[in-house]
Enzyme design. Structure first.
Site, PDB file in Angstrom:
ATOM      1  N   ARG A   6       0.906  -1.167   0.000  1.00 54.22           N
ATOM      2  CA  ARG A   6       0.000   0.000   0.000  1.00 54.22           C
ATOM      3  C   ARG A   6       0.925   1.191   0.000  1.00 54.22           C
ATOM      4  O   ARG A   6       1.681   1.404   0.945  1.00 54.22           O
ATOM      5  CB  ARG A   6      -0.884  -0.039   1.249  1.00 54.22           C
ATOM      6  CG  ARG A   6      -1.724   1.222   1.468  1.00 54.22           C
ATOM      7  CD  ARG A   6      -2.775   1.421   0.386  1.00 54.22           C
ATOM      8  NE  ARG A   6      -3.646   2.563   0.691  1.00 54.22           N
ATOM      9  CZ  ARG A   6      -3.419   3.814   0.259  1.00 54.22           C
ATOM     10  NH1 ARG A   6      -2.366   4.095  -0.479  1.00 54.22           N
ATOM     11  NH2 ARG A   6      -4.256   4.781   0.574  1.00 54.22           N
ATOM     12  N   HIS A  66       1.863   7.038   1.939  1.00 53.58           N
ATOM     13  CA  HIS A  66       0.763   8.019   1.931  1.00 53.58           C
ATOM     14  C   HIS A  66       0.525   8.532   3.343  1.00 53.58           C
ATOM     15  O   HIS A  66       1.141   8.075   4.307  1.00 53.58           O
ATOM     16  CB  HIS A  66      -0.509   7.358   1.379  1.00 53.58           C
ATOM     17  CG  HIS A  66      -1.126   6.379   2.333  1.00 53.58           C
ATOM     18  ND1 HIS A  66      -0.658   5.091   2.497  1.00 53.58           N
ATOM     19  CD2 HIS A  66      -2.167   6.486   3.204  1.00 53.58           C
ATOM     20  CE1 HIS A  66      -1.381   4.465   3.405  1.00 53.58           C
ATOM     21  NE2 HIS A  66      -2.300   5.284   3.864  1.00 53.58           N
ATOM     22  N   HIS A  77      -2.900  10.820   5.650  1.00 56.22           N
ATOM     23  CA  HIS A  77      -4.236  11.414   5.545  1.00 56.22           C
ATOM     24  C   HIS A  77      -4.495  12.335   6.719  1.00 56.22           C
ATOM     25  O   HIS A  77      -3.725  12.375   7.670  1.00 56.22           O
ATOM     26  CB  HIS A  77      -5.354  10.380   5.402  1.00 56.22           C
ATOM     27  CG  HIS A  77      -4.998   8.996   5.822  1.00 56.22           C
ATOM     28  ND1 HIS A  77      -5.048   8.583   7.108  1.00 56.22           N
ATOM     29  CD2 HIS A  77      -4.566   7.925   5.085  1.00 56.22           C
ATOM     30  CE1 HIS A  77      -4.681   7.326   7.161  1.00 56.22           C
ATOM     31  NE2 HIS A  77      -4.374   6.885   5.971  1.00 56.22           N
ATOM     32  N   GLU A 119      -5.412   6.734  11.770  1.00 56.20           N
ATOM     33  CA  GLU A 119      -5.674   5.396  11.229  1.00 56.20           C
ATOM     34  C   GLU A 119      -5.435   4.360  12.312  1.00 56.20           C
ATOM     35  O   GLU A 119      -4.341   4.248  12.848  1.00 56.20           O
ATOM     36  CB  GLU A 119      -4.755   5.119  10.033  1.00 56.20           C
ATOM     37  CG  GLU A 119      -4.830   3.680   9.521  1.00 56.20           C
ATOM     38  CD  GLU A 119      -4.017   3.473   8.246  1.00 56.20           C
ATOM     39  OE1 GLU A 119      -4.083   4.345   7.356  1.00 56.20           O
ATOM     40  OE2 GLU A 119      -3.304   2.460   8.155  1.00 56.20           O
ATOM     41  N   HIS A 162       2.885   6.896   6.281  1.00 51.80           N
ATOM     42  CA  HIS A 162       3.080   5.470   6.555  1.00 51.80           C
ATOM     43  C   HIS A 162       3.042   4.630   5.294  1.00 51.80           C
ATOM     44  O   HIS A 162       2.619   5.097   4.238  1.00 51.80           O
ATOM     45  CB  HIS A 162       2.059   4.971   7.578  1.00 51.80           C
ATOM     46  CG  HIS A 162       0.642   5.369   7.298  1.00 51.80           C
ATOM     47  ND1 HIS A 162       0.119   6.568   7.727  1.00 51.80           N
ATOM     48  CD2 HIS A 162      -0.356   4.750   6.633  1.00 51.80           C
ATOM     49  CE1 HIS A 162      -1.147   6.664   7.340  1.00 51.80           C
ATOM     50  NE2 HIS A 162      -1.470   5.564   6.661  1.00 51.80           N
ATOM     51  N   GLU A 170     -10.418   5.428   1.836  1.00 50.40           N
ATOM     52  CA  GLU A 170      -9.125   4.856   1.495  1.00 50.40           C
ATOM     53  C   GLU A 170      -8.767   5.171   0.040  1.00 50.40           C
ATOM     54  O   GLU A 170      -7.628   5.026  -0.380  1.00 50.40           O
ATOM     55  CB  GLU A 170      -9.170   3.335   1.719  1.00 50.40           C
ATOM     56  CG  GLU A 170      -7.852   2.612   1.567  1.00 50.40           C
ATOM     57  CD  GLU A 170      -6.785   3.039   2.562  1.00 50.40           C
ATOM     58  OE1 GLU A 170      -7.142   3.537   3.652  1.00 50.40           O
ATOM     59  OE2 GLU A 170      -5.587   2.874   2.253  1.00 50.40           O
TER      60      GLU A 170
HETATM   61 MN    MN Z   1      -3.307   4.972   5.670  1.00 47.20          MN
END
Ligand code: MN
Ligand code: MN
Length: 412
Positions: free
Chosen positions: A121, A124, A126, A130, A169, A192
């Site tokens: 993943r 990124h 946000h 999380e 992360h 997401e």
């Molecule tokens: Mn995340």
């Protein structure tokens, strides 16, 4: 026994009044308003001759045939990952249940994600915090705190992680078969599919600025992706110690993981057990409290409510029914299976009853620094008994038998 059969037996025993006529309002069948199949005299009042999908309808016995104690008018508190769109890419997939599709889910947005062994993943961050619970497999997670201290950790089934809002992360599936986990963001509008991606920022910065920022010629960035990666297949990383060394990890960063399944239950009875992880146990988790609950076959998570936060929950194993009570009065009962989600607003009364023959397990989260709960039987046994007797018209000897001290799970 399903509720219809159970009700049939009760009425055959004369418990709810004369058979064959509309049942008089009474215990188990309040009359304001009179709802439920028990009040319908004609079969045609209950039948459903129009179109239906038997496979889907059979999943919801308490929507198809609600208990007579339910009163309509509550917002839907049932959702599921089972019917959420799945975005699949090379390296894994994700699906989400957020306020776009699940209006009641104001404080929490849920994501279910799978990463193959080596699947990444992409880097990124946000605006929300999380929180995550590992469902299966093994995953390597990396982050950087506000002081610039990195963390590199490996997590496995039953472990949690927490990234404070805005901290960057990455996640990567490990051998032998990658990982699957559930994420909760502390804002129901989060997605997401709408995160701040490293590749997007790099591709949308003038090359001469990249050159100045990193101190290398602009041409050196000619090969960066022009479209984001989101999830992509990588190589299974090397050992944890090697990655920590290469990421220049030094002791001092706050612990971003917590091994919830390995912790001792805070409460265990014959009816079930609970493991809680909030900021008292997992200090970094300042905005999300969590509870992992297991209910034995035939067991009941007692009637209770949470005074400080809404409850978001995802079923892990087994099946159960839940009734939510609100002012009005209103009450709604729904059925849940693995991958299904419920959302109960702050302070609304509820219980969870295992309706299957196997263990039921659920992970629940609350947007709060701590888990808090009020138990109905605890309250009623810590009042002058006469107050309870006069309110509920119960014999004092009955009240004296109520469980004391927050049983959490019945039977005790
Ligand atoms: Mn995340
Ligand atoms: Mn609860």
């Amino acid at each position: 026994m399903n509720p219809l059969q159970r009700r049939g037996l009760l009425s055959a025993a004369g418990f709810l009044g004369a058979a064959g006529a509309a049942r008089a309002a009474g215990f188990g069948n309040p009359d304001r308003p009179a709802e439920g199949a028990i009040n319908a005299r004609l079969a045609s009042s209950k039948s459903e001759p129009g179109p239906n999908n038997p496979a889907l309808a059979s999943q919801f016995p308490d929507f198809q045939d609600p208990p007579a104690t339910d009163v309509n008018g509550m917002p839907l508190f049932w959702a599921s990952f089972n019917n959420a769109h799945k975005r699949i890419q090379d390296g894994g997939w994700a699906r989400e249940v957020n306020q776009d599709d699940f209006a009641i889910s104001e404080d929490i947005s849920g994501v279910n994600m799978r990463l193959s062994a080596g699947g990444i993943r992409e880097l990124h961050w946000h605006q929300q915090a999380e929180w995550a619970f590992m469902l299966t497999g093994n995953c390597r997670i990396t982050t950087l705190d506000e002081e610039g201290r990195p963390s590199v950790e490996d997590v496995q089934a039953g472990d949690l992680w927490y990234f404070p809002p805005g901290l960057p992360h990455s996640l990567q599936g490990l051998g032998p078969d990658g990982a699957e986990f559930v994420l909760a963001f502390d804002n129901g509008r989060s997605s997401e599919f709408n995160t701040l991606l490293l590749t997007d920022w790099m591709a949308h910065t003038p090359p001469e600025v990249l050159a100045k920022n990193f101190g290398v010629p602009a041409d050196a960035f000619r090969t960066i992706p022009v479209d984001n990666l989101w999830i992509f297949q990588g190589e299974v990383p090397k050992d944890l110690a090697g990655d920590r060394r290469d990421a220049r990890v030094v002791p001092g960063a706050q612990q971003v993981i917590y091994r919830l399944s390995a912790a001792s239950p805070q409460r265990q009875t014959r009816g079930g057990s609970v493991r809680i992880a909030d900021s008292r146990h997992f200090p970094i988790s300042k905005t999300v409290a969590a509870a992992l609950e297991t209910i034995s076959p035939g067991g009941l998570r007692e009637m209770h409510w949470h005074p400080n936060a809404d409850e978001w929950a995802m079923v892990l194993k087994g099946q159960a029914r839940v009734t939510v009570f609100n002012t009005g009065p209103k009450a709604v009962t729904a059925d849940f299976k693995p991958g299904d989600v419920w959302y109960i607003k702050k302070s609304l009364g509820h219980y969870v009853e295992n309706t299957g023959s196997d263990e039921f397990q659920v992970i629940s989260v609350y947007k709060s620094e701590r888990f808090a709960e009020v138990s109905l039987s605890d309250w009623l046994t810590h009042l002058p008994p006469d107050m309870v007797r006069r309110t509920l018209n119960l014999d004092p000897s009955v009240i004296a038998r109520f469980p004391t001290g927050r049983p959490d799970f019945l039977p005790v």
